[in-house]
Each structure stands twice: as C-alpha cells, then as structure tokens.
Design a protein around this motif. Sequence first.
Motif, mmCIF file in Angstrom:
data_model
loop_
_atom_site.group_PDB
_atom_site.id
_atom_site.type_symbol
_atom_site.label_atom_id
_atom_site.label_comp_id
_atom_site.label_asym_id
_atom_site.label_seq_id
_atom_site.Cartn_x
_atom_site.Cartn_y
_atom_site.Cartn_z
ATOM 1 N N ASN A 58 0.903 -1.382 0.044
ATOM 2 C CA ASN A 58 0.035 0.036 0.013
ATOM 3 C C ASN A 58 0.954 1.497 0.039
ATOM 4 O O ASN A 58 0.583 2.113 -0.707
ATOM 5 C CB ASN A 58 -0.864 0.029 1.197
ATOM 6 C CG ASN A 58 -1.858 1.092 1.085
ATOM 7 O OD1 ASN A 58 -2.596 1.407 0.006
ATOM 8 N ND2 ASN A 58 -2.588 1.253 2.156
ATOM 9 N N HIS A 63 1.390 4.944 -2.326
ATOM 10 C CA HIS A 63 1.652 6.178 -1.921
ATOM 11 C C HIS A 63 3.186 7.070 -2.163
ATOM 12 O O HIS A 63 3.276 8.200 -2.228
ATOM 13 C CB HIS A 63 1.515 6.344 -0.505
ATOM 14 C CG HIS A 63 -0.046 6.021 -0.135
ATOM 15 N ND1 HIS A 63 -0.897 7.001 -0.106
ATOM 16 C CD2 HIS A 63 -0.606 5.156 0.787
ATOM 17 C CE1 HIS A 63 -2.178 6.507 0.173
ATOM 18 N NE2 HIS A 63 -1.998 5.170 0.692
ATOM 19 N N ILE A 107 2.878 8.296 -5.555
ATOM 20 C CA ILE A 107 2.278 9.458 -5.843
ATOM 21 C C ILE A 107 2.787 10.829 -5.017
ATOM 22 O O ILE A 107 2.951 11.996 -5.645
ATOM 23 C CB ILE A 107 0.892 9.371 -5.069
ATOM 24 C CG1 ILE A 107 -0.057 8.621 -5.889
ATOM 25 C CG2 ILE A 107 0.156 10.797 -4.595
ATOM 26 C CD1 ILE A 107 -1.249 8.153 -4.884
ATOM 27 N N HIS A 108 3.476 10.538 -3.941
ATOM 28 C CA HIS A 108 4.570 11.769 -3.271
ATOM 29 C C HIS A 108 5.774 11.938 -4.402
ATOM 30 O O HIS A 108 6.083 13.243 -4.363
ATOM 31 C CB HIS A 108 4.618 11.198 -2.025
ATOM 32 C CG HIS A 108 5.761 12.306 -1.282
ATOM 33 N ND1 HIS A 108 5.058 13.467 -0.694
ATOM 34 C CD2 HIS A 108 6.843 12.264 -1.083
ATOM 35 C CE1 HIS A 108 6.062 14.125 -0.108
ATOM 36 N NE2 HIS A 108 7.320 13.402 -0.497
ATOM 37 N N LYS A 141 -0.928 15.666 -6.698
ATOM 38 C CA LYS A 141 -2.247 16.161 -5.710
ATOM 39 C C LYS A 141 -3.330 15.217 -6.148
ATOM 40 O O LYS A 141 -3.827 15.479 -7.097
ATOM 41 C CB LYS A 141 -2.560 17.796 -6.174
ATOM 42 C CG LYS A 141 -1.492 18.765 -5.685
ATOM 43 C CD LYS A 141 -1.407 19.034 -4.316
ATOM 44 C CE LYS A 141 -0.396 20.405 -4.386
ATOM 45 N NZ LYS A 141 0.575 20.206 -3.736
ATOM 46 N N ASP A 142 -3.486 14.484 -5.016
ATOM 47 C CA ASP A 142 -4.572 13.486 -5.118
ATOM 48 C C ASP A 142 -5.703 13.849 -4.066
ATOM 49 O O ASP A 142 -5.877 12.657 -3.216
ATOM 50 C CB ASP A 142 -4.139 12.065 -5.050
ATOM 51 C CG ASP A 142 -4.956 11.135 -5.560
ATOM 52 O OD1 ASP A 142 -5.857 11.306 -6.340
ATOM 53 O OD2 ASP A 142 -4.745 9.814 -5.070
ATOM 54 N N ASP A 183 -8.957 13.586 -4.514
ATOM 55 C CA ASP A 183 -10.347 12.676 -4.641
ATOM 56 C C ASP A 183 -9.737 11.172 -4.574
ATOM 57 O O ASP A 183 -10.523 10.379 -5.089
ATOM 58 C CB ASP A 183 -10.875 12.954 -5.799
ATOM 59 C CG ASP A 183 -10.313 13.286 -7.156
ATOM 60 O OD1 ASP A 183 -9.171 12.817 -7.009
ATOM 61 O OD2 ASP A 183 -11.246 13.357 -7.978
ATOM 62 N N GLN A 184 -8.577 10.984 -4.303
ATOM 63 C CA GLN A 184 -8.036 9.636 -4.405
ATOM 64 C C GLN A 184 -8.186 9.139 -5.597
ATOM 65 O O GLN A 184 -8.203 7.423 -5.670
ATOM 66 C CB GLN A 184 -8.868 8.752 -3.364
ATOM 67 C CG GLN A 184 -8.554 9.079 -1.931
ATOM 68 C CD GLN A 184 -7.011 9.317 -1.288
ATOM 69 O OE1 GLN A 184 -6.694 7.934 -1.518
ATOM 70 N NE2 GLN A 184 -6.517 10.102 -0.934
ATOM 71 N N GLU A 185 -8.193 9.556 -6.797
ATOM 72 C CA GLU A 185 -8.542 9.112 -8.208
ATOM 73 C C GLU A 185 -7.269 8.199 -8.834
ATOM 74 O O GLU A 185 -7.151 7.143 -8.932
ATOM 75 C CB GLU A 185 -8.776 10.047 -9.212
ATOM 76 C CG GLU A 185 -8.846 9.238 -10.504
ATOM 77 C CD GLU A 185 -9.374 10.520 -11.586
ATOM 78 O OE1 GLU A 185 -9.383 9.880 -12.668
ATOM 79 O OE2 GLU A 185 -9.500 11.813 -11.183
ATOM 80 N N TYR A 193 -4.577 7.241 -6.532
ATOM 81 C CA TYR A 193 -4.334 6.301 -5.697
ATOM 82 C C TYR A 193 -5.276 4.962 -6.180
ATOM 83 O O TYR A 193 -4.534 3.916 -6.253
ATOM 84 C CB TYR A 193 -5.076 6.365 -4.072
ATOM 85 C CG TYR A 193 -4.819 5.521 -3.335
ATOM 86 C CD1 TYR A 193 -3.451 5.069 -2.854
ATOM 87 C CD2 TYR A 193 -5.921 4.880 -2.900
ATOM 88 C CE1 TYR A 193 -3.769 3.652 -1.953
ATOM 89 C CE2 TYR A 193 -5.979 3.537 -1.766
ATOM 90 C CZ TYR A 193 -4.614 3.417 -1.591
ATOM 91 O OH TYR A 193 -4.607 2.286 -0.590
ATOM 92 N N GLN A 194 -6.449 5.183 -6.420
ATOM 93 C CA GLN A 194 -7.217 4.122 -7.134
ATOM 94 C C GLN A 194 -6.781 3.483 -8.294
ATOM 95 O O GLN A 194 -6.870 2.265 -8.558
ATOM 96 C CB GLN A 194 -8.690 4.554 -7.043
ATOM 97 C CG GLN A 194 -9.432 4.919 -5.860
ATOM 98 C CD GLN A 194 -9.593 3.507 -5.030
ATOM 99 O OE1 GLN A 194 -9.641 2.292 -5.519
ATOM 100 N NE2 GLN A 194 -9.718 3.590 -3.798
ATOM 101 N N GLU A 195 -6.122 4.507 -9.058
ATOM 102 C CA GLU A 195 -5.555 3.794 -10.476
ATOM 103 C C GLU A 195 -3.976 3.003 -10.037
ATOM 104 O O GLU A 195 -3.799 2.219 -10.664
ATOM 105 C CB GLU A 195 -5.218 5.053 -11.248
ATOM 106 C CG GLU A 195 -4.734 4.885 -12.737
ATOM 107 C CD GLU A 195 -5.933 3.976 -13.453
ATOM 108 O OE1 GLU A 195 -5.553 3.253 -14.323
ATOM 109 O OE2 GLU A 195 -7.193 4.495 -13.184
#
Length: 85
Positions: free
Chosen positions: A16, A20, A23-24, A29-30, A32-34, A36-38
């Motif tokens: 997990n 993250h 992304i960082h 900038k995430d 709406d967690q879109e 992360y889901q992708e």
Amino acid sequence: MENHKLIFEVVRNQNNCRVHYHIHKLNVKDLDQEIYQEGLVAMWNSYERCHPDNGIIATYFNYVVCNRIVDLKRKLKRTKKGIIV
C-alpha cells in the motif's frame, strides 16, 4: 477465486505504501483519491500477470504503478488544458 482475492488483500496491505510513495515522488495532488485508486488497479493487473520465477515482484510493482500514475497525470493535465474533451 476467493483464495486469489485473499492473497491479493495481503499483497495490497504489504504494498500500500508503494502507491503512496509514487504519488508523493511524482508530486501529484490526489484530493479525490483517483490516482491512488488507479495505482491499486495497476498493482492488481500486474499481480495477475506476474510470473514469480521471472524476478522480484516488488520491482515489477514499482515499474507498473509508477508508469500508470505518470500516464494518468499526463491525461489529466491534457484534459484540464482542453486538449481532450
């Protein structure tokens, strides 16, 4: 199939922070967690296609997740500029 889901739950929990991290690292900038889901979908797809005897799965996860996030980031950027409607 149920066993396959349980095994992926363990893999997802262990990796997990990998999503993250990318992304960082990519400075995304995430809100709406879109993204992360992708990243999770990319990890699921790579988990289904992986062959453990070909190498370390974590390296494959890094490659697939990072590239999927970069692709989504580019797509969202083009959509914001109005290139893709």
